[in-house]
Write an enzyme that holds these catalytic residues in place. Structure first.
Site, short mmCIF file in Angstrom:
data_model
loop_
_atom_site.label_atom_id
_atom_site.label_comp_id
_atom_site.label_asym_id
_atom_site.label_seq_id
_atom_site.Cartn_x
_atom_site.Cartn_y
_atom_site.Cartn_z
N CYS A 1 0.84 -1.20 0.00
CA CYS A 1 0.00 0.00 0.00
C CYS A 1 0.87 1.24 0.00
O CYS A 1 0.50 2.28 -0.57
CB CYS A 1 -0.94 -0.02 1.19
SG CYS A 1 -0.12 -0.23 2.78
N HIS A 40 -1.54 1.08 7.49
CA HIS A 40 -1.98 1.07 6.09
C HIS A 40 -1.83 2.47 5.53
O HIS A 40 -2.03 3.47 6.24
CB HIS A 40 -3.43 0.60 5.99
CG HIS A 40 -3.97 0.60 4.60
ND1 HIS A 40 -3.52 -0.29 3.64
CD2 HIS A 40 -4.88 1.40 3.98
CE1 HIS A 40 -4.15 -0.04 2.50
NE2 HIS A 40 -4.98 0.97 2.68
#
Length: 1240
Positions: free
Chosen positions: A84, A338
């Site tokens: 990510c 994330h």
């Protein structure tokens, strides 16, 4: 900085570098190389020249093509497991329009092509893959693009793709890799042209006014977050505020050549077109020694004027204006999380629209956020604002708390005390901002922190820096508030594969919290875009346009194929001409496969289309064509409803994929009328009858056959077809695989019912009993009800040998049948004299033919624990009653030399009485005997020491085997211990120095009488049985050694003191555990009743401590698979018992360098050597435990007496520790294993 006294500045820089080392990423090229694979290298072991996946290592893919783009018309990027951070940075670079177009301007003449990547003179790879990825994101009609080819060009493994790293560090590493890749091309200055800026650091001497200047290049700026309200304040602190060297912290001026007062400042000398700002969210708490994420409120504007922070301020304002276009966001803590990114669509490539309902929800949420904004403010900013609004320089601390309550409607203790502590302590912890009165009752702001405030995001205040260096801070020219959405200011949230539009004010939510901004990207406001830039094909090279066009064409083709496949159904057509009807169902003339015609058709077509397709396939069909749903059943193919309504779709009539369709005339098949529908389903029943002895196979109780009946067949018809005259039928709905129990009789009143109505379906069983078999039924109230017990049978074999041959008979019985009844039935069936009943018994026969203990005749089959179908032997001898025990016994522990005998005794018989009975039966006499149980190895085990206890009290059971052992049991509290004398082969003479030629070196060693030469593997010839001793458990080990010396075999030895003896326990005729401490009582060793002791003589005294380990070390003979004589090595393991420590000890013993030896432990039971490596796993100090590295743990389990083999690498480079004896031993073990397998 070299001239600064003290280490404050150096410590500050070190702390800053350490604090933001997110996910263990530092600014060291070597470590970055380790973390990010071969990102700097241009030569790869695996290169993908794949234009659309071609040429890559094959990976499993779904048949479904990728989904097309959603309404936003923007493409996301697939997450490969932990990428990510990479996806967020790539999307930012894609929307850095000038970077993207500069990359596209590099054609094949500069970069080469992916098709040439496998050639030796191949050019750069990373820019080519980046070009191709950008083209896919812009033009390829798919929801998300893959970065697999790009990461493969980085040299990443699948492990790296699953591991998350820091996006700030990746930004620097990727730019460095691109610069390296583009050397020698027209794009060699691409990164510097767009991102390069200069910071100048100046130190001004206050005495001579000499200016020391140092210039630094940057591609991104790193700013502090802790203790700062926002980006402007952080830049002000870094590039406007001056640091003063005074008092004890002075500066050594090069011109004055002495320590002087000075001031240090930094300015931005050159501004890049694109400004990347990294926020130091991650810090290190030196008190707790742990890292943490700074989640306090940190504001940043959508537009910023950098004039106050620049060295040159005379240019027009437009030269200093920057607009925010990307925000990378981190969600989570300092050890993981994330990343996603908010980007501004400058060229309006995406379709930005929000539904009215979503707008209302978001506005309501924003309103709630506005109402709660005061509660989530940074307390530092709140207090500074309150104090700045006061006219007085200082106010009482208590009054400050009251004003906080009045202004924010929440007290300090309720909102902030839990996180920040008491108010007074919080103010004292910020002396650089707050100033107390001498009595510390009043507090105010220091002069430099008295600021004016303007309105900021949704009512929040933004601190305006003071005016310095004649630079005006124009709040009118720097809108502190993010603009409302307008043309060219559309924002999107790009979260891996997911793309969704957002409003510009949503960026405010990323000011603070665990989900907050981590990197900011600004572009100069002067950078204008041409109108044609709104076309995604703008400036994309022709070869990439062609590739994307071809890929989109292929995607459309695959989606069409997938749509057809998703709606296509496969039908199995059964033609009536290939079937016959018999036994209640349709059966193919040939095999099922040969009689089925497969047809694929779209489920959206009509039944008429299907009929037409079948007509075209069967050109010879004549007459009406009826289509019926068919279903294969255990009995055969059965037909259900006819398909009707040619205008209906196949999906509408419920025709599913894989359905069976029967094609016929609707009346008959092969001249036989066929009954259709669920009321005429054929049912397969398992019909069971009690088997005779030679029927059904071994262990089978029933004969079984299958019969087919229609589910509408009446039970009366079923009875006439299956049961004989006078017979009955019982049903069992549990199926054929269940035990024959819980049977239910089909009574006369139910004979008019159908098979289905009584619950009989495929696989159900019915039991047919004739009049003889009905004797096992219970009759209640004149009606047959159900089985009470499970009917089965037992086999009985004649072992009385009254006839010429042994015979078998089958006796029908239930689990409640008495064993006496079974014996009488067997005598009659075998046609033996009934007088034999009083002199015979039944004994179970084991699988290997051995007769087991007799079964008491007053037992039932269940109590005797007999399985139905078991074999019993009819033998001579009276059967024991339920209060008697049938026992086996042998004399001595060697069962091969002594025959096994049998005896029947009462369970109340004492151990002494039982021993006398066994001695009498075996023909022995005397009182020098005792009884022992037999253990699992079929050897004499635990002694029955309580002579007056009954067999029942000692849990002696029927069928147990006891051993008559010679010798009386020792008195209570005494131990009877067999003693073995350890004989040493090739002993050395006392006080004669032993010079062993070890490894080509002559080593002086103590002249000890040690263990046998060669490998220390004790055989029976090493041990001499000395005799037994009886000794009290309270006696010491020294007493045992003294008593052992009185044995005849030991009297020849000259031993001055017990400390010249070493005592071992015996384990399988080999020395086992070493007994330490001569003064310790024997009871403390927990020796047990069957312990045997081995005594080993020594040439000098020995008193091993609890932390000293005795090992047998032996040096390998160079060039041979053998060893020199072993020697004793005493090793102190009190500090550590690691492989490295043992290697040092062995090396010192042989006077060799540690790195020039290899050692291994010998496992004599397996004839194997296990090398002992000094390598240990690197673990954190917190988790390090000695037991994790200890050799006493698995797999070595190092203990006293273990053999350690040594190899001298100076003379012998072979690391094979095995000997010829090991090869022979392994072969013998293999032969024994094969013999055992053949035997069993």
């Amino acid at each position: 900085m070299d001239g600064i006294t003290g280490d404050k500045a150096l410590a500050a820089e070190a702390a800053a570098a350490l604090s933001d080392s997110h996910c263990f990423i530092f600014l060291k090229d070597s470590l970055a190389f380790t973390i990010f694979g071969d990102l700097f290298e241009e030569e790869f072991s695996i290169i993908s020249n794949n234009h659309c996946g071609k040429g890559k290592k094959s990976k499993p893919r779904d048949f479904e093509p990728p989904a097309p783009r959603d309404f936003t018309n923007l493409s996301g990027i697939k997450n490969q497991g932990g990428t990510c951070y990479l996806n967020s940075l790539l999307q930012t670079l894609l929307f850095t329009l000038e970077f993207r177009e500069a990359l596209f301007s590099l054609g094949p003449e500069a970069l080469g092509t992916l098709d040439d990547s496998s050639k030796p003179d191949a050019k750069v790879i990373i820019p080519l893959q980046l070009q191709r990825l950008f083209a896919q994101l812009l033009l390829l009609d798919q929801q998300a693009a893959s970065t697999a080819d790009l990461t493969e060009s980085f040299g990443w493994s699948s492990h790296e793709e699953m591991r998350q790293h820091d996006v700030q560090e990746l930004n620097r590493i990727l730019f460095s890799a691109l610069e390296t890749s583009l050397v020698g091309t027209s794009g060699h200055d691409l990164i510097n042209r767009l991102y390069h800026g200069i910071v100048v650091n100046q130190i001004v001497c206050k005495e001579c006014k000499n200016i020391s200047e140092r210039q630094e290049d940057f591609l991104d700026l790193t700013v502090a977050v802790k203790g700062v309200a926002g980006l402007e304040e952080a830049l002000w602190n870094a590039y406007v505020e001056e640091e003063h060297f005074e008092n004890e912290n002075l500066y050594r001026c090069g011109a004055c050549d002495k320590l002087v007062e000075a001031s240090k400042s930094a300015k931005l000398r050159k501004l890049p077109p694109f400004l990347t700002i990294s926020l130091l969210r991650f810090n290190f708490d030196f008190e707790k020694c742990e890292r943490y994420k700074e989640t306090s409120c940190y504001t940043f504007p959508s537009q910023i004027n950098l004039r106050p922070f620049c060295e040159q301020t005379e240019m027009d304002d437009s030269e200093y204006m920057y607009e925010l276009f990307s925000v990378i966001i981190h969600k989570g803590g300092c050890y993981g999380g994330h990343y996603d990114v908010y980007v501004r669509d400058v060229d309006e490539l995406g379709n930005w629209q929000l539904q009215e309902e979503e707008d209302k929800v978001m506005e309501d949420k924003a309103l709630r956020d506005t109402e709660n904004a005061e509660e989530i403010e940074n307390p530092l900013a709140v207090l500074k604002r309150i104090l700045s609004e006061e006219e007085a320089k200082q106010i009482p601390v208590d009054q400050l708390g009251q004003k906080l309550l009045e202004k924010k409607r929440v007290s300090w203790n309720k909102k902030y005390r839990k996180q920040y502590g008491p108010l007074r302590k919080y103010l004292q912890n910020h002396p650089q901002i707050f100033q107390f009165s001498p009595d510390e009752n009043k507090v105010g702001l220091k002069e430099k922190h008295k600021l004016t405030f303007k309105s900021d995001f949704q009512g929040q205040d933004l601190q305006s820096p003071p005016q310095k260096n004649d630079v005006q801070w124009d709040s009118e020219k720097i809108p502190p508030r993010l603009k409302d959405s307008s043309a060219g200011c559309h924002w999107f949230d790009l979260n891996d594969s997911k793309v969704q539009p957002i409003k510009e004010k949503d960026i405010q939510k990323q000011f603070e919290g665990k989900e907050s901004a981590y990197m900011l990207f600004y572009r100069k406001s002067l950078l204008k875009r041409p109108p044609e830039a709104g076309n995604p094909r703008y400036k994309i090279p022709t070869h990439l346009l062609n590739e994307m066009n071809a890929a989109n064409t292929e995607l459309q083709k695959k989606r069409a194929e997938c749509d057809s496949a998703n709606n296509g159904i496969d039908l199995h057509l059964h033609l009536s001409s290939c079937y016959t009807f018999h036994n209640g169902a349709l059966h193919p003339a040939l095999s099922w496969k040969e009689n089925v015609v497969d047809l694929t058709i779209d489920r959206r077509k009509t039944l008429g289309d299907l009929r037409q397709s079948i007509f075209q396939m069967l050109e010879s069909w004549e007459g009406d064509m009826i289509l019926s749903i068919a279903k294969p059943l255990p009995a055969g193919l059965h037909l259900y409803q006819m398909l009707d309504g040619d205008e209906l779709t196949l999906d509408g009539i419920g025709l599913a994929d894989g359905a069976d369709v029967f094609v016929w005339n609707g009346k008959e098949v092969g001249g036989t009328k066929v009954m259709t529908g669920p009321d005429h389903e054929p049912v397969v029943l398992n019909v069971l009858r009690l088997a005779e002895y030679n029927e059904g196979g071994k262990g089978q109780r029933f004969t079984e056959s299958q019969h087919v009946f229609s589910c509408s067949t009446e039970l009366g018809e079923l009875h006439r077809a299956l049961a004989p005259a006078g017979g009955i039928i019982l049903k069992n709905l549990s199926g054929p695989e269940k035990e024959a129990k819980n049977w239910e009789v089909l009574v006369e009143e139910d004979m008019n019912k159908t098979v289905r109505s009584v619950g009989l379906t495929d696989g159900c069983s019915v039991l047919i009993l004739d009049s003889h078999d009905q004797s096992f039924m219970n009759v209640s109230s004149g009606n047959l009800t159900a089985f009470t017990y499970d009917i089965s049978w037992l086999q009985v074999k004649n072992f009385c040998r009254t006839g010429d041959e042994e015979k078998h008979v089958k006796i029908t019985a239930t689990i409640e049948t008495m064993m006496a009844d079974i014996k009488m039935k067997a005598i009659r069936e075998l046609q033996l004299d009934e007088e034999l009943a009083n002199a015979s018994c039944l004994r179970p026969v084991s699988g290997n033919g051995k007769l087991l203990s007799p079964v008491p005749e007053d037992y039932t089959v269940k109590e005797a624990e007999l399985k139905m179908g078991s074999l019993l032997g009819l033998c001579h001898g009276k059967a024991p009653t339920s209060t008697q025990l049938f026992l086996y016994f042998i004399v001595g522990s060697d069962h091969t030399a002594s025959p096994e005998m049998e005896i029947v005794v009462e369970e109340t018989t004492s151990v002494k009485e039982c021993l006398n009975l066994m001695l009498e039966k075996s023909g022995l006499s005397g009182d020098n005997w005792h009884l022992r149980r037999i253990d699992w190895c079929y050897e004499a085990g635990e002694a029955l020491s309580q002579e007056n206890a009954t067999l029942k009290e000692l849990n002696v059971c029927r069928g147990d085997t006891l051993v008559i052992t010679e010798g009386k049991l020792p008195p209570k509290g005494f131990l009877k211990i067999p003693v073995w004398w350890f004989k040493s082969s090739s002993p050395k003479k006392h006080e004669e120095p032993a010079q062993d030629q070890v490894n080509g070196l002559t080593c002086q060693m103590d002249a000890l009488q040690v263990s046998p030469a060669g490998e220390h593997i004790h055989t029976d010839t090493d041990l001499c049985y000395a005799g037994n001793i009886e000794i009290a458990g309270e006696a010491s080990l020294e007493d045992l050694k003294m008593q052992a010396l009185t044995l005849p075999c030991c009297q020849e030895q000259v031993v001055p003191l017990p400390s010249f003896l070493r005592a071992w326990t015996m384990d399988s005729k080999h020395p086992g555990k070493l007994l330490r401490s001569n003064k310790q009582q024997l009871n403390a060793y927990r020796l047990g009743a069957r312990v045997e002791i081995c005594i080993e003589p020594l040439q000098k005294e020995e008193n091993l401590g609890p932390h000293e380990l005795l090992l047998r070390v032996q040096m390998g003979i160079p060039g041979e698979r053998d060893y020199y004589d072993s020697t004793d090595l005493v090793w102190d393991i009190s500090k550590e018992c690691t492989a490295w420590a043992l290697r040092q000890k062995v090396a010192a013993h042989y006077c060799l360098p540690v790195e020039k030896i290899e050692i291994a432990k010998y496992f004599p039971e397996r004839f194997e050597w296990l090398p002992i490596s000094s390598w240990t796993q690197k673990i954190s100090k917190k988790k390090r435990k000695k037991k994790l590295e200890s050799l006493q743990a698995a797999p070595y389990h190092l203990k006293d007496g273990d053999v350690i083999g040594v190899k001298n690498l100076l003379l012998d480079d072979t690391k094979d520790f095995s000997t010829l004896r090991d090869d022979i031993g392994k072969e013998k073990r293999r032969q024994l294993t094969l013999e055992k397998k053949k035997r069993y």
